[in-house]
Design a protein around this motif. Structure first.
Motif, PDB file in Angstrom:
ATOM      1  N   GLY A 185      37.917 -31.000 -27.389  1.00 47.06           N
ATOM      2  CA  GLY A 185      36.817 -31.711 -28.035  1.00 47.06           C
ATOM      3  C   GLY A 185      36.716 -33.145 -27.549  1.00 47.06           C
ATOM      4  N   ARG A 186      35.595 -33.771 -27.844  1.00 50.13           N
ATOM      5  CA  ARG A 186      35.316 -35.116 -27.330  1.00 50.13           C
ATOM      6  C   ARG A 186      36.121 -36.194 -28.060  1.00 50.13           C
ATOM      7  N   ARG A 187      36.225 -36.083 -29.384  1.00 52.85           N
ATOM      8  CA  ARG A 187      36.855 -37.159 -30.164  1.00 52.85           C
ATOM      9  C   ARG A 187      38.309 -37.417 -29.784  1.00 52.85           C
ATOM     10  N   PRO A 188      39.177 -36.378 -29.734  1.00 51.72           N
ATOM     11  CA  PRO A 188      40.573 -36.679 -29.373  1.00 51.72           C
ATOM     12  C   PRO A 188      40.728 -37.299 -27.990  1.00 51.72           C
ATOM     13  N   MET A 189      39.852 -36.921 -27.062  1.00 52.50           N
ATOM     14  CA  MET A 189      39.942 -37.482 -25.718  1.00 52.50           C
ATOM     15  C   MET A 189      39.460 -38.934 -25.699  1.00 52.50           C
ATOM     16  N   LEU A 190      38.407 -39.235 -26.454  1.00 43.28           N
ATOM     17  CA  LEU A 190      37.942 -40.620 -26.555  1.00 43.28           C
ATOM     18  C   LEU A 190      39.019 -41.510 -27.159  1.00 43.28           C
ATOM     19  N   ILE A 191      39.677 -41.018 -28.192  1.00 44.51           N
ATOM     20  CA  ILE A 191      40.746 -41.788 -28.835  1.00 44.51           C
ATOM     21  C   ILE A 191      41.900 -42.000 -27.864  1.00 44.51           C
ATOM     22  N   THR A 192      42.235 -40.960 -27.097  1.00 37.77           N
ATOM     23  CA  THR A 192      43.294 -41.071 -26.094  1.00 37.77           C
ATOM     24  C   THR A 192      42.953 -42.147 -25.062  1.00 37.77           C
ATOM     25  N   ALA A 193      41.696 -42.153 -24.603  1.00 41.08           N
ATOM     26  CA  ALA A 193      41.269 -43.161 -23.621  1.00 41.08           C
ATOM     27  C   ALA A 193      41.418 -44.567 -24.192  1.00 41.08           C
TER      28      ALA A 193
END
Length: 415
Positions: free
Chosen positions: A69-77
């Motif tokens: 999903g998009r949210r966990p990856m955005l948070i990781t970035a």
């Protein structure tokens, strides 16, 4: 504020910061050479390390964006950037700084492969406008950073404060992202059934746009990836060599030559606002991908024959308008052709841009060294011509693949 606007705001804030990060190493070169006990060439290699990290992460970032999903990856970035920004001002050795620069590059890939698909999924009806605005917010960041640096330098303050402020904003944004609900990745709309399908008990299908025929990666996909390369090449070469050309060939003083870059950047900002306003209303991304490089060809040819500063200012503005926002349009187009794997398809286009960032400065540097900077712009004209040919082909395929007369947003169904 609606959830949709909160998601958009968080993503755009990240890109304001990314616009600053793209310049932060170069603009702190003096401080970093002293801190790391090295020279300017080594600090330039730190910028290359960001590019290397970006390439490394592209091998997995798109797939993770689609699967997790998009949210966990955005948070990781966001967290990767926090680590980078806090660590660099305290890095004790060049090797340590290089490792953290790799992390920043990885954060860049993760950010791109989650942000662009997220914008497309959140702003379904204005996806082209939403993605092209990324370029505008990056321009805002690249404008803010020199002002911040000047502020701290004028007060003889520690250069790391610039890094820490950006890290704090990334951290706050990561926490804010935890509170947002994102649309499920790659979910397609249900296709309205016909009466005949209902009578035959045919199961409804889900999709995004009507396909008259299924697009193929080796045809449509590779073409859009190539457009991603040429779109980066168009603005990167001008940004790198315009001032040099103005000084060496036209004979302008350094201040006026550098001023052309400001005019060029302003033209880019203007065109992004125009695209964000008019895309999906008056014309489609594919139209801009054809027209803009054609305008660039005319401006580049004119550039080779004029010597008036006033005309050069006009040409710089036109070139800025004709070469900005094209990469974002290529990303949007890729997602339209392959809506079921937006993160992965974004990764491929981003990969082509990374290759352009690594190869074109080196290649144009060789051209300048051996035959002159005028030939760099002749090479740029060749890239623009290739961009027009690619865009014309993908426009032809676009009409073949999509049912442009349909009012429903449905996908090609298997017979």
């Amino acid at each position: 504020m609606s959830n949709q606007l909160r998601i958009g705001s968080s993503i755009y804030i990240n890109y304001i910061l990314l616009g600053m990060i793209n310049l932060i190493i170069a603009l702190h070169m003096g401080f970093l050479t002293e801190q790391l006990n090295t020279d300017a060439a080594a600090i330039s290699a730190l910028i290359s390390a960001i590019g290397i990290g970006k390439l490394i992460a592209l091998s997995f970032a798109g797939k993770l964006s689609d699967n997790l999903g998009r949210r966990p990856m955005l948070i990781t970035a966001c967290f990767l950037y926090v680590v980078f920004l806090v660590a660099i001002p305290f890095a004790p050795t060049y090797t340590v700084a290089f490792m953290f620069a790799l992390l920043a590059g990885m954060g860049n890939s993760i950010l791109d492969t989650s942000s662009y698909p997220a914008l497309i999924e959140v702003f379904r009806k204005r996806s082209s406008s939403a993605t092209v605005l990324v370029k505008a917010f990056m321009s805002v960041g690249s404008t803010i950073l020199p002002l911040m640096i000047t502020f701290f330098m004028a007060r003889d303050m520690f250069y790391g404060y610039t890094f820490f402020i950006m890290a704090a904003i990334f951290l706050f944004n990561a926490i804010h992202l935890f509170t947002l609900k994102f649309p499920e990745a790659n979910v397609l709309e249900e296709v309205p059934q016909t009466e005949e399908e209902k009578e035959k008990n045919i199961k409804p299908v889900k999709a995004a746009l009507i396909f008259k025929e299924k697009p193929k990666f080796m045809r449509e996909g590779i073409t859009v990836i190539a457009i991603g390369f040429t779109s980066v090449g168009l603005f990167l070469i001008i940004q790198t060599w315009l001032a040099t050309y103005a000084q060496e060939v036209i004979g302008l003083p350094e201040a006026q030559a550098i001023n052309l870059l400001s005019i060029y950047s302003f033209g880019g900002f203007v065109t992004v606002i125009i695209l964000a306003t008019l895309l999906d209303k008056l014309f489609k991304p594919i139209t801009a991908l054809i027209i803009y490089p054609m305008v660039a060809i005319i401006a580049l040819v004119s550039l080779l024959f004029v010597e008036s500063y006033a005309i050069l200012v006009v040409l710089a503005f036109i070139l800025g308008m004709a070469t900005s926002g094209l990469f974002q349009l290529a990303v949007t187009l890729m997602a339209q052709f392959f809506p079921e794997k937006k993160g992965t398809s974004t990764a491929f286009v981003t990969l082509s841009s990374s290759i352009a960032f690594i190869t074109l400065p080196y290649l144009t540097g060789l051209i300048n060294r051996h035959i002159g900077v005028s030939y760099v712009f002749m090479f740029e004209i060749v890239i623009a011509v290739i961009a027009v040919v690619l865009a014309a082909f993908i426009s032809y395929r676009y009409r073949k693949v999509f049912d442009l007369k349909s009012k429903n947003k449905i996908l090609w169904r298997n017979p």
